[in-house]
Scaffold this active site. Structure first.
Site, PDB file in Angstrom:
ATOM      1  CG  ASP A 109      -3.588   5.247   1.838  1.00  0.00           C
ATOM      2  OD1 ASP A 109      -3.499   4.053   2.208  1.00  0.00           O
ATOM      3  OD2 ASP A 109      -3.937   5.575   0.688  1.00  0.00           O
TER       4      ASP A 109
ATOM      5  CG  ASP B  95      -3.217   1.470   6.495  1.00  0.00           C
ATOM      6  OD1 ASP B  95      -2.967   0.254   6.485  1.00  0.00           O
ATOM      7  OD2 ASP B  95      -3.204   2.182   5.471  1.00  0.00           O
TER       8      ASP B  95
ATOM      9  CB  CYS C 237       6.019  31.527  35.721  1.00  0.00           C
ATOM     10  SG  CYS C 237       6.996  32.966  36.153  1.00  0.00           S
TER      11      CYS C 237
ATOM     12  CG  ASP D  58      -0.900   0.479   3.207  1.00  0.00           C
ATOM     13  OD1 ASP D  58      -1.069  -0.733   3.136  1.00  0.00           O
ATOM     14  OD2 ASP D  58      -1.624   1.326   2.643  1.00  0.00           O
TER      15      ASP D  58
ATOM     16  CB  CYS E 175      11.173  32.441  34.349  1.00  0.00           C
ATOM     17  SG  CYS E 175      10.613  32.176  36.048  1.00  0.00           S
TER      18      CYS E 175
END
Length: 755
Positions: A641, A645, A15, A443, A12
């Site tokens: 990409d 960047d 724990c 971009d 649970c």
């Protein structure tokens, strides 16, 4: 250093809180996240201060056991092997339930049968056989306690360590019911021995054995259903694993040989027949075909492949027969990395889970205190029987299973669904925070556009075109910029010869210098020409004309004058405009950040309906734009990409890498769009929103359930309305609260992506 551990014994949220608390006490721990669903612990720590052994000891001191993740696996095995971590749990709970019912059914018949008018054995009927009845019930209950002994072992162990959990509540509740039943047997025996029939009658209906056995069995039933439901949450990962074949055919010295995929080595030549799945990543060396890559990208249209094209593991060969050379194997393949990213996301914790964690740390001790107060109050006001019933009901209705499962099950299903759609969330935090972003910065090249520009127009100044293109291609040959590659490609298409430029120098974000055939040339943007004091008057109108038509002008000059301008155009992706429109409808401010000249950028921005355009931005300035928005209190998502960047991706709240981009961009990002389609950002935001909404529903149910259930169990409404909770009903309700949470999370599998 970062390390993952498998933890056993957790049941649970209490724990989970105990393990985290125990590990975080160690000096040198930077971060510790416990996932109740996958029973895992991910720790970031200073390995000069502590070791893995120290962490394992800390988990043990908290009352649980742990091993380093993967330690008990065959070292040869790949993480692509289908390992259903819930299968063993399902089998174990099924057996516990089956054997518990074997004893519970006759127990309930004996205990409840007389009230229903069912026939009973003669030796159990009547007040004179009451002791027999009690002993039979006790003997039928003991096997149920033994079958479910793990509740008592774990529960009392953590209780004695002053870190009680769900098992503690169950152990105390069912244990108290059993002990009280034994106490009733002794009182009845005493009454019969002394001829005190009033004492016998007083305890005639005080056997709580059926409650003790029923509580344990109902909890096990709930755990069994929960384990089955949890197994479904891993379906997305398992379905990805299933796509990689176990065997492959390789060619050695012209001879075909079938081997295990785990035995493939880099450089092996692998034969793939139509309809087969590809076992590892590689490059085609013979033949051509069409490949269904939908498993990785979500794109249903097959992709044509020929010699020198890449093929990826887990994709399907639709048509042709071909051979390819293995370049990436085992855990280095694309599919393996995708699975690893999804699994890593499941081990992280969403910020929304912190509230539940704080409550979990004090919840169980508070429940035990409420149970004691309830027992004392009703013991004084009514009698001991009423007190024990109320106290047990409080304990079993309060088990915080649902609280601990509320977040991780939704995260697992959400990230798994994302992976199927070609959207990789690298952490639970990114899944939660994406839908809360205010500004999306895009971009241009490779994100909005296809990233494959082409030469559209050429304007010359006292030079022949073939000579000009030869000079231009020589200058651009060693550049990695997409515009440079377009010029070299144009020269190749025209069969124009070119050489390597000498003394080649790159000026980041502006252009290049080089020496061609003994003469120095320069190429780049207008800013570079002005800095080098080259006269651009003759080509100002040409450059403006290019830019207004959405073309990017690239200037070429010798040491005296401009010799020509090339106008290039990068085609906008078919889905970009629609995706940007949808993003704006979701309430996002959508802007473009590009190094392109202002007029070209504005032309593209106008076509797409962008809110703002940042043009002629140097790579290092992209991160500054992100920071300016953040200073205004905005949450920013940056989509890119390229290598340039990476700083902006890292600076933004959510960095999103286009899948076709560089490894550095993907490494810096929080989310990866595998298909390189901006439209998937729309789906990612909607999936983020759906997942967090699901988590909030789960947390509401968990809190509402306990908020409503505990007062009823404690008897607050008993005096006014006669309303109280039978411990067996409480156990049933508690069990199904967990099942409800997991089942609700599975609804995320019905999420429909827009296309």
């Amino acid at each position: 250093m970062k390390q993952k551990f498998d933890v056993s014994g957790m049941t649970c949220s209490a724990c989970q809180a105990a393990v985290e608390k125990g590990v975080k006490k160690l000096d040198g721990i930077d971060k510790a996240d416990v996932n109740l669903l996958s029973n895992s612990l991910v720790v970031e720590y200073d390995d000069e201060k502590i070791s893995d052994k120290d962490i394992l000891n800390a988990v043990s001191d908290s009352g649980y056991s742990a091993i380093i993740h993967g330690e008990n696996k065959d070292t040869k095995s790949s993480n692509l092997e289908k390992i259903d971590v819930y299968e063993e749990e399902v089998k174990e709970k099924k057996n516990q339930l089956k054997y518990s019912l074997l004893f519970l059914i006759p127990l309930m018949y004996v205990a409840m049968g007389p009230m229903m008018g069912l026939p009973q054995p003669s030796f159990l009927v009547g007040i004179e056989n009451l002791l027999n009845l009690g002993l039979v019930q006790m003997l039928l209950t003991i096997p149920v306690l033994i079958i479910n002994s793990h509740f008592f072992k774990n529960g009392f162990k953590t209780l004695f360590r002053l870190a009680p959990n769900m098992d503690s509540l169950i152990a105390i509740g069912s244990g108290a019911a059993f002990v009280y039943g034994v106490f009733a047997i002794f009182r009845i025996s005493t009454g019969m021995g002394h001829g005190d029939m009033d004492l016998v009658h007083k305890y005639a209906h005080d056997f709580y054995f059926e409650s003790a056995a029923m509580i344990l069995t109902l909890i096990t039933l709930g755990k069994s259903l929960e384990a089955r439901a949890k197994r479904k949450t891993s379906d997305a990962i398992n379905s990805l694993m299933d796509l990689t074949p176990q065997r492959a055919t390789i060619e050695v010295n012209g001879v075909q040989k079938e081997i295990d995929v785990s035995d493939i080595k880099i450089g092996d030549i692998i034969i793939v027949k139509p309809g087969s799945n590809i076992p590892v990543d590689g490059v085609i060396v013979e033949g051509n075909t069409s490949i269904d890559e939908s498993a990785l990208t979500g794109e249903s249209v097959p992709v044509e492949k020929t010699i020198d094209d890449k093929v990826l593991a887990a994709t399907t060969n639709k048509a042709g027969f071909f051979k390819f050379r293995a370049t990436l194997i085992g855990e280095d393949t694309t599919i393996a990395k995708i699975i690893e990213l999804v699994e890593d996301a499941n081990t992280t914790k969403a910020p929304i889970a912190k509230m539940a964690d704080k409550i979990s740390g004090v919840f169980v001790p508070v429940v035990i205190a409420i149970s004691i107060v309830t027992a004392v109050y009703w013991g004084i006001k009514v009698d001991f029987e009423m007190a024990i019933s109320m106290a047990i009901a409080v304990l079993v209705i309060s088990c915080p299973c649902a609280l601990g499962l509320a977040t991780p099950v939704a995260i697992m299903v959400g990230t798994g669904k994302g992976a199927k759609l070609g959207i990789l969330f690298k952490s639970a935090e990114s899944l939660e925070n994406l839908h809360n972003t205010d500004v999306i910065l895009l971009d241009k090249t490779g994100t909005i556009t296809k990233g494959i520009p082409s030469v559209v127009e050429i304007k010359l100044n006292e030079i022949e075109e073939r000579e000009f293109i030869s000079i231009a291609a020589s200058l651009e040959k060693n550049s990695e910029h997409p515009l440079a590659r377009a010029i070299v490609r144009y020269a190749d298409e025209k069969n124009i010869k070119y050489t390597d430029a000498q003394n080649f120098t790159t000026l980041t974000g502006m252009g290049v210098f080089g020496n061609v055939n003994g003469k120095t040339y320069i190429t780049g943007n207008l800013k570079l020409m002005e800095e080098e004091e080259i006269d651009t008057d003759k080509f100002i109108n040409t450059a403006d004309e290019f830019a207004n038509n959405g073309l990017t002008p690239i200037y070429f000059a010798d040491d005296e004058k401009i010799i020509g301008v090339i106008g290039l155009q990068d085609t906008i992706k078919e889905t970009s405009k629609d995706a940007i429109t949808k993003l704006k409808k979701l309430g996002k401010t959508v802007s473009m950040v590009t190094g392109d000249n202002e007029k070209t950028a504005n032309a593209i921005g106008k076509t797409l309906g962008l809110d703002k355009i940042y043009a002629e931005v140097m790579p290092e300035n992209k991160e500054e734009i992100v920071r300016k928005y953040q200073e205004q209190g905005k949450k920013v998502a940056f989509v890119g990409d390229g290598i340039n960047d990476a700083p902006a991706l890292a600076r933004s709240e959510i960095g999103i890498a286009i899948g076709a981009g560089t490894d550095i961009a993907i490494e810096s990002a929080d989310i990866v769009l595998i298909k390189s389609e901006l439209y998937d950002l729309v789906n990612a935001i909607k999936l983020s929103d759906a997942t967090i909404r699901n988590i909030k529903q789960n947390l509401f149910w968990a809190f509402f359930y306990n908020t409503l259930g505990i007062p009823i169990a404690a008897g607050i409404f008993y005096t006014s309305f006669g309303l109280k909770l039978n411990p067996m009903i409480g156990a049933l309700a508690m069990s199904f609260s967990s099942v409800f949470v997991v089942t609700n999370a599975l609804r995320l599998n019905t999420f429909k992506a827009e296309k």
